[in-house]
Design a protein around this motif. Structure first.
Motif, PDB file in Angstrom:
ATOM      1  N   ASP A   1     -65.978  -8.245   8.561  1.00 28.09           N
ATOM      2  CA  ASP A   1     -66.828  -7.254   7.905  1.00 28.09           C
ATOM      3  C   ASP A   1     -66.355  -5.864   8.297  1.00 28.09           C
ATOM      4  OD1 ASP A   1     -68.929  -5.946   6.580  1.00 28.09           O
ATOM      5  OD2 ASP A   1     -70.234  -6.116   8.329  1.00 28.09           O
ATOM      6  N   ARG A   2     -66.298  -5.621   9.629  1.00 30.41           N
ATOM      7  CA  ARG A   2     -65.826  -4.320  10.098  1.00 30.41           C
ATOM      8  C   ARG A   2     -65.619  -4.341  11.603  1.00 30.41           C
ATOM      9  NH1 ARG A   2     -71.176  -4.064   9.217  1.00 30.41           N
ATOM     10  NH2 ARG A   2     -72.535  -3.168  10.796  1.00 30.41           N
ATOM     11  N   LEU A   3     -64.901  -3.350  12.066  1.00 27.02           N
ATOM     12  CA  LEU A   3     -64.755  -3.077  13.491  1.00 27.02           C
ATOM     13  C   LEU A   3     -65.542  -1.816  13.768  1.00 27.02           C
ATOM     14  CD1 LEU A   3     -60.882  -3.533  13.907  1.00 27.02           C
ATOM     15  CD2 LEU A   3     -62.673  -5.218  14.377  1.00 27.02           C
ATOM     16  N   GLU A   4     -66.262  -1.808  14.888  1.00 25.20           N
ATOM     17  CA  GLU A   4     -67.069  -0.633  15.240  1.00 25.20           C
ATOM     18  C   GLU A   4     -66.783  -0.222  16.673  1.00 25.20           C
ATOM     19  OE1 GLU A   4     -71.211  -1.452  14.845  1.00 25.20           O
ATOM     20  OE2 GLU A   4     -71.255  -0.873  12.749  1.00 25.20           O
ATOM     21  N   LEU A   5     -66.515   1.056  16.871  1.00 24.30           N
ATOM     22  CA  LEU A   5     -66.339   1.606  18.206  1.00 24.30           C
ATOM     23  C   LEU A   5     -67.694   2.056  18.726  1.00 24.30           C
ATOM     24  CD1 LEU A   5     -64.195   2.455  20.339  1.00 24.30           C
ATOM     25  CD2 LEU A   5     -64.195   4.704  19.236  1.00 24.30           C
ATOM     26  N   SER A   6     -68.002   1.713  19.975  1.00 26.33           N
ATOM     27  CA  SER A   6     -69.278   2.128  20.570  1.00 26.33           C
ATOM     28  C   SER A   6     -69.324   3.643  20.730  1.00 26.33           C
ATOM     29  CB  SER A   6     -69.470   1.449  21.933  1.00 26.33           C
ATOM     30  OG  SER A   6     -68.470   1.884  22.839  1.00 26.33           O
TER      31      SER A   6
ATOM     32  N   VAL B   1     -65.234  -2.164  21.403  1.00 20.65           N
ATOM     33  CA  VAL B   1     -65.120  -2.373  19.962  1.00 20.65           C
ATOM     34  C   VAL B   1     -65.876  -3.658  19.640  1.00 20.65           C
ATOM     35  CG1 VAL B   1     -63.564  -2.904  18.038  1.00 20.65           C
ATOM     36  CG2 VAL B   1     -62.921  -1.171  19.715  1.00 20.65           C
ATOM     37  N   THR B   2     -66.753  -3.586  18.655  1.00 20.85           N
ATOM     38  CA  THR B   2     -67.453  -4.776  18.184  1.00 20.85           C
ATOM     39  C   THR B   2     -66.765  -5.254  16.918  1.00 20.85           C
ATOM     40  OG1 THR B   2     -69.538  -3.967  19.079  1.00 20.85           O
ATOM     41  CG2 THR B   2     -69.668  -5.726  17.442  1.00 20.85           C
ATOM     42  N   VAL B   3     -66.350  -6.517  16.946  1.00 19.09           N
ATOM     43  CA  VAL B   3     -65.731  -7.157  15.782  1.00 19.09           C
ATOM     44  C   VAL B   3     -66.853  -7.873  15.055  1.00 19.09           C
ATOM     45  CG1 VAL B   3     -63.963  -8.777  15.003  1.00 19.09           C
ATOM     46  CG2 VAL B   3     -63.611  -7.491  17.132  1.00 19.09           C
ATOM     47  N   ARG B   4     -67.185  -7.428  13.851  1.00 16.88           N
ATOM     48  CA  ARG B   4     -68.285  -8.012  13.072  1.00 16.88           C
ATOM     49  C   ARG B   4     -67.705  -8.794  11.884  1.00 16.88           C
ATOM     50  NH1 ARG B   4     -72.922  -5.634  14.995  1.00 16.88           N
ATOM     51  NH2 ARG B   4     -72.681  -3.539  15.835  1.00 16.88           N
ATOM     52  N   TYR B   5     -68.108 -10.057  11.806  1.00 14.31           N
ATOM     53  CA  TYR B   5     -67.651 -10.925  10.718  1.00 14.31           C
ATOM     54  C   TYR B   5     -68.740 -11.073   9.666  1.00 14.31           C
ATOM     55  CZ  TYR B   5     -63.783 -12.166  13.779  1.00 14.31           C
ATOM     56  OH  TYR B   5     -62.672 -12.112  14.573  1.00 14.31           O
ATOM     57  N   ASN B   6     -68.344 -11.388   8.447  1.00  9.70           N
ATOM     58  CA  ASN B   6     -69.292 -11.582   7.342  1.00  9.70           C
ATOM     59  C   ASN B   6     -70.284 -12.698   7.640  1.00  9.70           C
ATOM     60  OD1 ASN B   6     -68.259  -9.541   5.619  1.00  9.70           O
ATOM     61  ND2 ASN B   6     -66.569 -10.889   5.060  1.00  9.70           N
TER      62      ASN B   6
ATOM     63  N   ASN C   1     -63.683  -5.063  25.308  1.00  6.75           N
ATOM     64  CA  ASN C   1     -63.673  -3.919  26.212  1.00  6.75           C
ATOM     65  C   ASN C   1     -62.374  -3.138  26.011  1.00  6.75           C
ATOM     66  OD1 ASN C   1     -63.361  -2.153  28.408  1.00  6.75           O
ATOM     67  ND2 ASN C   1     -64.469  -3.505  29.764  1.00  6.75           N
ATOM     68  N   VAL C   2     -62.503  -1.850  25.645  1.00  7.03           N
ATOM     69  CA  VAL C   2     -61.338  -0.989  25.427  1.00  7.03           C
ATOM     70  C   VAL C   2     -61.490   0.321  26.206  1.00  7.03           C
ATOM     71  CG1 VAL C   2     -60.788  -1.978  23.163  1.00  7.03           C
ATOM     72  CG2 VAL C   2     -62.322  -0.009  23.304  1.00  7.03           C
ATOM     73  N   GLU C   3     -62.295   0.295  27.245  1.00  7.21           N
ATOM     74  CA  GLU C   3     -62.681   1.511  27.957  1.00  7.21           C
ATOM     75  C   GLU C   3     -61.508   2.346  28.456  1.00  7.21           C
ATOM     76  OE1 GLU C   3     -65.732   2.936  31.429  1.00  7.21           O
ATOM     77  OE2 GLU C   3     -65.938   0.969  30.531  1.00  7.21           O
ATOM     78  N   CYS C   4     -60.546   1.758  29.105  1.00 10.21           N
ATOM     79  CA  CYS C   4     -59.429   2.522  29.677  1.00 10.21           C
ATOM     80  C   CYS C   4     -58.152   2.371  28.853  1.00 10.21           C
ATOM     81  CB  CYS C   4     -59.183   2.073  31.106  1.00 10.21           C
ATOM     82  SG  CYS C   4     -60.552   2.461  32.211  1.00 10.21           S
TER      83      CYS C   4
ATOM     84  N   ASP D   1     -55.580  -5.313  22.264  1.00 12.69           N
ATOM     85  CA  ASP D   1     -56.767  -6.021  22.742  1.00 12.69           C
ATOM     86  C   ASP D   1     -57.624  -6.541  21.598  1.00 12.69           C
ATOM     87  OD1 ASP D   1     -56.027  -5.659  25.368  1.00 12.69           O
ATOM     88  OD2 ASP D   1     -57.463  -4.048  25.777  1.00 12.69           O
ATOM     89  N   VAL D   2     -57.827  -5.727  20.581  1.00 18.87           N
ATOM     90  CA  VAL D   2     -58.665  -6.137  19.444  1.00 18.87           C
ATOM     91  C   VAL D   2     -57.971  -7.246  18.651  1.00 18.87           C
ATOM     92  CG1 VAL D   2     -59.720  -5.395  17.276  1.00 18.87           C
ATOM     93  CG2 VAL D   2     -59.902  -3.945  19.310  1.00 18.87           C
ATOM     94  N   VAL D   3     -56.695  -7.090  18.368  1.00 13.88           N
ATOM     95  CA  VAL D   3     -55.966  -8.111  17.610  1.00 13.88           C
ATOM     96  C   VAL D   3     -55.951  -9.422  18.383  1.00 13.88           C
ATOM     97  CG1 VAL D   3     -53.700  -8.766  16.708  1.00 13.88           C
ATOM     98  CG2 VAL D   3     -54.592  -6.474  16.272  1.00 13.88           C
ATOM     99  N   ASN D   4     -55.673  -9.377  19.680  1.00 18.66           N
ATOM    100  CA  ASN D   4     -55.674 -10.603  20.490  1.00 18.66           C
ATOM    101  C   ASN D   4     -57.042 -11.268  20.485  1.00 18.66           C
ATOM    102  OD1 ASN D   4     -52.969 -10.686  21.266  1.00 18.66           O
ATOM    103  ND2 ASN D   4     -53.325  -9.306  22.989  1.00 18.66           N
ATOM    104  N   ALA D   5     -58.103 -10.503  20.488  1.00 14.14           N
ATOM    105  CA  ALA D   5     -59.457 -11.067  20.454  1.00 14.14           C
ATOM    106  C   ALA D   5     -59.740 -11.758  19.112  1.00 14.14           C
ATOM    107  CB  ALA D   5     -60.495  -9.980  20.710  1.00 14.14           C
ATOM    108  N   MET D   6     -59.085 -11.297  18.069  1.00 11.19           N
ATOM    109  CA  MET D   6     -59.314 -11.868  16.733  1.00 11.19           C
ATOM    110  C   MET D   6     -58.453 -13.086  16.455  1.00 11.19           C
ATOM    111  SD  MET D   6     -59.766  -8.453  14.413  1.00 11.19           S
ATOM    112  CE  MET D   6     -60.102  -9.414  12.933  1.00 11.19           C
ATOM    113  N   LEU D   7     -57.411 -13.290  17.237  1.00 11.39           N
ATOM    114  CA  LEU D   7     -56.510 -14.434  16.995  1.00 11.39           C
ATOM    115  C   LEU D   7     -57.034 -15.703  17.610  1.00 11.39           C
ATOM    116  CD1 LEU D   7     -53.053 -12.740  17.548  1.00 11.39           C
ATOM    117  CD2 LEU D   7     -54.189 -13.221  15.395  1.00 11.39           C
TER     118      LEU D   7
END
Length: 68
Positions: free
Chosen positions: A26-31, A37-42, A50-53, A62-68
């Motif tokens: 659905d979308r990616l959202e940065l806090s 980053v919140t990965v939101r699916y339909n 966690n992308v803090e540092c 990090d985001v792509v690896n979390a989605m795979l």
């Protein structure tokens, strides 16, 4: 030139939607604080990354690896 995590997340969201891994995205959202980053699916499922540092490139990885 500094990195803008918000811009990176918005563009990454568009890119991931056209991949097999992001077909249900659905979308990616940065806090607000830029640390997550919140990965939101339909389907309603959400995953937080966690992308803090992270640098911009590390955030993408990090985001792509979390989605795979």
């Amino acid at each position: 030139m500094g990195e803008n995590k918000k811009d990176i997340v918005e563009i990454l969201s568009i890119l991931m939607k056209v991949t097999r891994s992001g077909y249900d995205l659905d979308r990616l959202e940065l806090s607000e604080d830029g640390g997550e980053v919140t990965v939101r699916y339909n389907s309603g499922y959400e995953k937080r990354v966690n992308v803090e540092c992270d640098s911009g490139a590390a955030l993408i990885l990090d985001v792509v690896n979390a989605m795979l």
